[in-house]
Design a protein around this motif. Structure first.
Motif, PDB file in Angstrom:
ATOM      1  N   ARG A 227      10.323  -9.330  -0.998  1.00 13.83           N
ATOM      2  CA  ARG A 227      10.101  -7.992  -1.534  1.00 13.83           C
ATOM      3  C   ARG A 227      10.450  -6.939  -0.487  1.00 13.83           C
ATOM      4  NH1 ARG A 227       6.618  -7.290  -5.940  1.00 13.83           N
ATOM      5  NH2 ARG A 227       7.028  -5.082  -5.575  1.00 13.83           N
ATOM      6  N   PRO A 228      11.750  -6.773  -0.233  1.00 11.81           N
ATOM      7  CA  PRO A 228      12.153  -5.773   0.767  1.00 11.81           C
ATOM      8  C   PRO A 228      11.761  -4.350   0.389  1.00 11.81           C
ATOM      9  CG  PRO A 228      14.050  -6.617  -0.448  1.00 11.81           C
ATOM     10  CD  PRO A 228      12.900  -7.480  -0.811  1.00 11.81           C
ATOM     11  N   ASP A 229      11.396  -4.165  -0.895  1.00  5.60           N
ATOM     12  CA  ASP A 229      10.965  -2.838  -1.324  1.00  5.60           C
ATOM     13  C   ASP A 229       9.567  -2.479  -0.844  1.00  5.60           C
ATOM     14  OD1 ASP A 229      10.247  -4.985  -3.230  1.00  5.60           O
ATOM     15  OD2 ASP A 229       9.163  -3.397  -4.272  1.00  5.60           O
ATOM     16  N   ILE A 230       8.790  -3.495  -0.428  1.00  3.83           N
ATOM     17  CA  ILE A 230       7.429  -3.245   0.052  1.00  3.83           C
ATOM     18  C   ILE A 230       7.477  -2.958   1.551  1.00  3.83           C
ATOM     19  CG2 ILE A 230       5.125  -4.213   0.413  1.00  3.83           C
ATOM     20  CD1 ILE A 230       5.524  -5.924  -2.051  1.00  3.83           C
ATOM     21  N   ARG A 231       7.040  -1.790   1.918  1.00  2.31           N
ATOM     22  CA  ARG A 231       6.989  -1.421   3.331  1.00  2.31           C
ATOM     23  C   ARG A 231       5.604  -1.795   3.869  1.00  2.31           C
ATOM     24  NH1 ARG A 231       8.808   4.413   5.946  1.00  2.31           N
ATOM     25  NH2 ARG A 231       8.780   3.734   8.126  1.00  2.31           N
ATOM     26  N   ALA A 232       5.468  -3.012   4.315  1.00  2.00           N
ATOM     27  CA  ALA A 232       4.171  -3.515   4.763  1.00  2.00           C
ATOM     28  C   ALA A 232       4.036  -3.389   6.274  1.00  2.00           C
ATOM     29  CB  ALA A 232       4.009  -4.974   4.350  1.00  2.00           C
ATOM     30  N   THR A 233       2.848  -3.025   6.720  1.00  2.00           N
ATOM     31  CA  THR A 233       2.557  -2.982   8.146  1.00  2.00           C
ATOM     32  C   THR A 233       1.295  -3.813   8.414  1.00  2.00           C
ATOM     33  OG1 THR A 233       1.297  -0.922   7.893  1.00  2.00           O
ATOM     34  CG2 THR A 233       3.616  -0.732   8.480  1.00  2.00           C
ATOM     35  N   PHE A 234       1.376  -4.679   9.391  1.00  2.00           N
ATOM     36  CA  PHE A 234       0.289  -5.591   9.727  1.00  2.00           C
ATOM     37  C   PHE A 234      -0.268  -5.266  11.101  1.00  2.00           C
ATOM     38  CE2 PHE A 234       2.954  -7.790   6.737  1.00  2.00           C
ATOM     39  CZ  PHE A 234       2.155  -8.695   6.038  1.00  2.00           C
ATOM     40  N   LEU A 235      -1.604  -5.215  11.203  1.00  2.00           N
ATOM     41  CA  LEU A 235      -2.271  -5.156  12.501  1.00  2.00           C
ATOM     42  C   LEU A 235      -3.100  -6.424  12.658  1.00  2.00           C
ATOM     43  CD1 LEU A 235      -3.750  -1.563  13.054  1.00  2.00           C
ATOM     44  CD2 LEU A 235      -1.655  -2.538  14.007  1.00  2.00           C
ATOM     45  N   MET A 236      -2.914  -7.130  13.773  1.00  2.00           N
ATOM     46  CA  MET A 236      -3.778  -8.250  14.127  1.00  2.00           C
ATOM     47  C   MET A 236      -4.578  -7.801  15.342  1.00  2.00           C
ATOM     48  SD  MET A 236      -1.501 -11.627  13.267  1.00  2.00           S
ATOM     49  CE  MET A 236      -0.216 -11.406  14.478  1.00  2.00           C
ATOM     50  N   GLU A 333       3.049 -19.036   2.112  1.00  2.00           N
ATOM     51  CA  GLU A 333       3.656 -18.645   0.828  1.00  2.00           C
ATOM     52  C   GLU A 333       2.596 -18.069  -0.104  1.00  2.00           C
ATOM     53  OE1 GLU A 333       6.654 -18.699  -0.583  1.00  2.00           O
ATOM     54  OE2 GLU A 333       7.933 -19.821   0.811  1.00  2.00           O
ATOM     55  N   ALA A 334       1.452 -18.759  -0.200  1.00  2.00           N
ATOM     56  CA  ALA A 334       0.367 -18.282  -1.060  1.00  2.00           C
ATOM     57  C   ALA A 334      -0.184 -16.957  -0.555  1.00  2.00           C
ATOM     58  CB  ALA A 334      -0.733 -19.328  -1.140  1.00  2.00           C
ATOM     59  N   LEU A 335      -0.246 -16.807   0.757  1.00  2.00           N
ATOM     60  CA  LEU A 335      -0.735 -15.564   1.350  1.00  2.00           C
ATOM     61  C   LEU A 335       0.208 -14.411   1.012  1.00  2.00           C
ATOM     62  CD1 LEU A 335      -2.682 -14.033   3.165  1.00  2.00           C
ATOM     63  CD2 LEU A 335      -1.483 -14.943   5.155  1.00  2.00           C
ATOM     64  N   ALA A 336       1.510 -14.651   1.107  1.00  2.00           N
ATOM     65  CA  ALA A 336       2.488 -13.617   0.757  1.00  2.00           C
ATOM     66  C   ALA A 336       2.393 -13.241  -0.718  1.00  2.00           C
ATOM     67  CB  ALA A 336       3.889 -14.101   1.097  1.00  2.00           C
ATOM     68  N   LYS A 337       2.212 -14.246  -1.577  1.00  2.00           N
ATOM     69  CA  LYS A 337       2.074 -13.974  -3.020  1.00  2.00           C
ATOM     70  C   LYS A 337       0.837 -13.148  -3.314  1.00  2.00           C
ATOM     71  CE  LYS A 337       4.556 -18.057  -4.722  1.00  2.00           C
ATOM     72  NZ  LYS A 337       4.432 -19.371  -5.413  1.00  2.00           N
ATOM     73  N   ALA A 338      -0.267 -13.453  -2.621  1.00  2.00           N
ATOM     74  CA  ALA A 338      -1.502 -12.692  -2.816  1.00  2.00           C
ATOM     75  C   ALA A 338      -1.314 -11.243  -2.370  1.00  2.00           C
ATOM     76  CB  ALA A 338      -2.642 -13.348  -2.051  1.00  2.00           C
ATOM     77  N   LEU A 339      -0.588 -11.044  -1.263  1.00  2.00           N
ATOM     78  CA  LEU A 339      -0.315  -9.679  -0.803  1.00  2.00           C
ATOM     79  C   LEU A 339       0.520  -8.910  -1.833  1.00  2.00           C
ATOM     80  CD1 LEU A 339       0.394 -10.411   2.965  1.00  2.00           C
ATOM     81  CD2 LEU A 339      -1.433  -8.943   2.076  1.00  2.00           C
ATOM     82  N   ILE A 340       1.508  -9.583  -2.388  1.00  2.00           N
ATOM     83  CA  ILE A 340       2.330  -8.947  -3.417  1.00  2.00           C
ATOM     84  C   ILE A 340       1.478  -8.589  -4.628  1.00  2.00           C
ATOM     85  CG2 ILE A 340       4.191  -9.373  -5.083  1.00  2.00           C
ATOM     86  CD1 ILE A 340       5.523 -11.096  -2.848  1.00  2.00           C
ATOM     87  N   ARG A 341       0.602  -9.513  -5.005  1.00  2.00           N
ATOM     88  CA  ARG A 341      -0.276  -9.272  -6.170  1.00  2.00           C
ATOM     89  C   ARG A 341      -1.148  -8.040  -5.958  1.00  2.00           C
ATOM     90  NH1 ARG A 341      -4.849 -13.667  -8.063  1.00  2.00           N
ATOM     91  NH2 ARG A 341      -6.093 -12.270  -9.387  1.00  2.00           N
ATOM     92  N   LEU A 342      -1.733  -7.910  -4.771  1.00  2.00           N
ATOM     93  CA  LEU A 342      -2.580  -6.752  -4.505  1.00  2.00           C
ATOM     94  C   LEU A 342      -1.758  -5.470  -4.379  1.00  2.00           C
ATOM     95  CD1 LEU A 342      -5.261  -8.160  -2.018  1.00  2.00           C
ATOM     96  CD2 LEU A 342      -5.542  -7.584  -4.430  1.00  2.00           C
ATOM     97  N   HIS A 343      -0.591  -5.576  -3.773  1.00  2.00           N
ATOM     98  CA  HIS A 343       0.268  -4.404  -3.655  1.00  2.00           C
ATOM     99  C   HIS A 343       0.645  -3.863  -5.032  1.00  2.00           C
ATOM    100  CE1 HIS A 343       4.225  -2.389  -3.540  1.00  2.00           C
ATOM    101  NE2 HIS A 343       3.762  -1.845  -2.409  1.00  2.00           N
ATOM    102  N   ASP A 344       0.915  -4.773  -5.962  1.00  2.00           N
ATOM    103  CA  ASP A 344       1.405  -4.367  -7.269  1.00  2.00           C
ATOM    104  C   ASP A 344       0.320  -3.876  -8.217  1.00  2.00           C
ATOM    105  OD1 ASP A 344       3.924  -4.939  -6.371  1.00  2.00           O
ATOM    106  OD2 ASP A 344       4.164  -6.798  -7.498  1.00  2.00           O
ATOM    107  N   LEU A 345      -0.940  -4.019  -7.835  1.00  2.00           N
ATOM    108  CA  LEU A 345      -1.998  -3.376  -8.605  1.00  2.00           C
ATOM    109  C   LEU A 345      -1.851  -1.865  -8.468  1.00  2.00           C
ATOM    110  CD1 LEU A 345      -5.171  -5.435  -7.535  1.00  2.00           C
ATOM    111  CD2 LEU A 345      -3.924  -5.635  -9.688  1.00  2.00           C
ATOM    112  N   ASN A 346      -2.238  -1.145  -9.517  1.00  2.00           N
ATOM    113  CA  ASN A 346      -2.210   0.313  -9.346  1.00  2.00           C
ATOM    114  C   ASN A 346      -3.419   0.731  -8.507  1.00  2.00           C
ATOM    115  OD1 ASN A 346      -4.541   0.950 -11.033  1.00  2.00           O
ATOM    116  ND2 ASN A 346      -3.239   0.469 -12.805  1.00  2.00           N
ATOM    117  N   PRO A 347      -3.402   1.926  -7.928  1.00  2.00           N
ATOM    118  CA  PRO A 347      -4.480   2.337  -7.007  1.00  2.00           C
ATOM    119  C   PRO A 347      -5.880   2.203  -7.599  1.00  2.00           C
ATOM    120  CG  PRO A 347      -2.654   3.877  -6.858  1.00  2.00           C
ATOM    121  CD  PRO A 347      -2.328   2.948  -7.990  1.00  2.00           C
TER     122      PRO A 347
END
Length: 394
Positions: A227-236, A333-347
């Motif tokens: 999902r190159p359209d998602i501009r994700a930023t991660f802090l560890m 893979e499952a973690l990435a899918k979960a992130l996509i799922r949450l991203h795609d929820l509306n606010p």
């Protein structure tokens, strides 16, 4: 509960940041508020000032040592302290000091309590024997049902283990610290600036190979590809000084996977509430079971959806699909899918998941409930309502 005639002694290896240390401070404060005196023995650390501000007194002793000679000396010193300060009950929160506490309790005849802050594994008979000190007490506290079942599975049938002495008291969180209304926008903006623009994801926790940092880096790479359209930023975010080689390995992995611009590794912060509130999603990606999983509870208290690995205490603290998403441990893979799922929820959908999380945390995981349950254990032992084995252990 009135403890005005009593003194509590808690023993923990050191007072650096962590769930066991935080619980020590909270129980000490609650005991003082109930009229008692609270003493804590440790080898010291950065939380001593906070401990003392909460009304407890600190006594420095090398109780983090596993040296058998020091353990024996600590037992003698603890017994002397118990006699001098008229201690009513001793509570150990780790194995090495627990051996000293057991001996001191036997010498002085006071009740002995232990808390399992994690379910210890043991591959050898000798290690299992070493770990067994935690079940040789007058009351055994487990910080989750997962921990309780793991302990019982190891020691069921042993003459020194009595399951009737075990009680499950979930780890509490000071939820008032994570109330969005209590955290200024200025504090939150400090971390939003660190994240930068985009979908903000945080993994709090010390840097060690089972906390899931590798899997998060891999998930970031998968997310970037799928999902190159998602501009994700991660802090560890966490302590880096314990395993510097591992931190360097992670930095190299970030570079190899081409996610240097979106994944940052930074040191620990004292302002965890602002960090969580600056994020859109909080991760608890441990590849080994968390005994409780404080991060997931604190994130929910802050109204943030959680993605957690589906084992250990997370199965008790996160409601899959309601307050967050559970994924198989070690599955990027499952973690990435979960992130996509949450991203795609509306606010609003994401905010509603956060509201359900807040309600869940406040109903089940407060510091007040944890301390009240712990003090109830103390009251039964101090009041002589136990089974007559107080101060003798097993």
């Amino acid at each position: 509960m009135d403890f005005s005639q009593h003194t509590l002694l808690q023993v923990i290896p050191k007072l650096e940041g962590g769930g066991a240390e935080r619980t020590t401070l909270e129980v000490g404060r609650a005991f003082v508020e109930a009229g008692g005196r609270s003493l804590v023995v440790s080898s010291g650390g950065g939380m001593v000032d906070e401990l003392e501000a909460g009304g407890s007194a600190h006594v420095e002793m090398p109780v983090e040592s596993k040296n058998p000679f020091l353990i024996a000396q600590n037992a003698r010193d603890l017994a002397a302290l118990i006699a001098k300060e008229k201690v009513s009950l001793i509570h150990a929160r780790s194995r090495a000091p627990a051996w000293s506490c057991l001996q001191a309790a036997r010498r002085t005849g006071i009740p002995f309590v232990t808390t399992y802050h994690g379910a210890y594994s043991a591959k050898s008979a000798l290690k299992k024997l070493y770990n067994s000190v935690m079940v040789r007490s007058d009351a055994i506290i487990a910080n989750s049902q997962f921990t309780a079942e793991a302990v019982a599975a190891q020691y069921e049938g042993k003459p020194y283990f009595d399951r009737a002495k075990m009680v499950t008291i979930p780890r509490g969180a000071d939820l008032s610290r994570f109330d969005p209304e209590a955290v200024s926008e200025e504090r939150i903006e400090t971390f939003k600036t660190l994240f930068g623009p985009g979908f903000r994801i945080v993994l709090p926790g010390r840097f060690t190979d089972w906390k899931g940092q590798r899997e998060v880096v891999e998930a970031a790479a998968i997310l970037k590809k799928q999902r190159p359209d998602i501009r994700a930023t991660f802090l560890m975010v966490g302590r880096m000084d314990e395993k510097p080689d591992y931190v360097e390995e992670l930095r190299e992995l970030v570079d190899q996977r081409g996610v240097t611009g979106s994944v940052q590794l930074i040191g620990p912060t004292k302002d965890v509430p602002a960090l969580l509130l600056a994020s859109d999603v909080v991760l608890s990606a441990s590849t080994r079971p968390e005994a409780f999983g404080r991060v997931a509870v604190e994130a929910q208290a802050a109204g943030r959806p959680v993605i957690a690995t589906a084992h250990g205490g997370s199965l008790e603290t996160v409601r899959d699909g309601e307050t967050g998403i559970l994924v198989p441990p070690g599955d990027s893979e499952a973690l990435a899918k979960a992130l996509i799922r949450l991203h795609d929820l509306n606010p609003e959908e994401r905010a509603e998941m956060g509201r359900r999380g807040m309600m869940h945390a406040h109903q089940n995981f407060t510091t007040e409930a944890m301390t009240a349950s712990t003090l109830s254990v103390y009251q039964k032992l101090i009041g002589g309502l136990g089974d007559g084995t107080n101060g003798k252990g097993s």
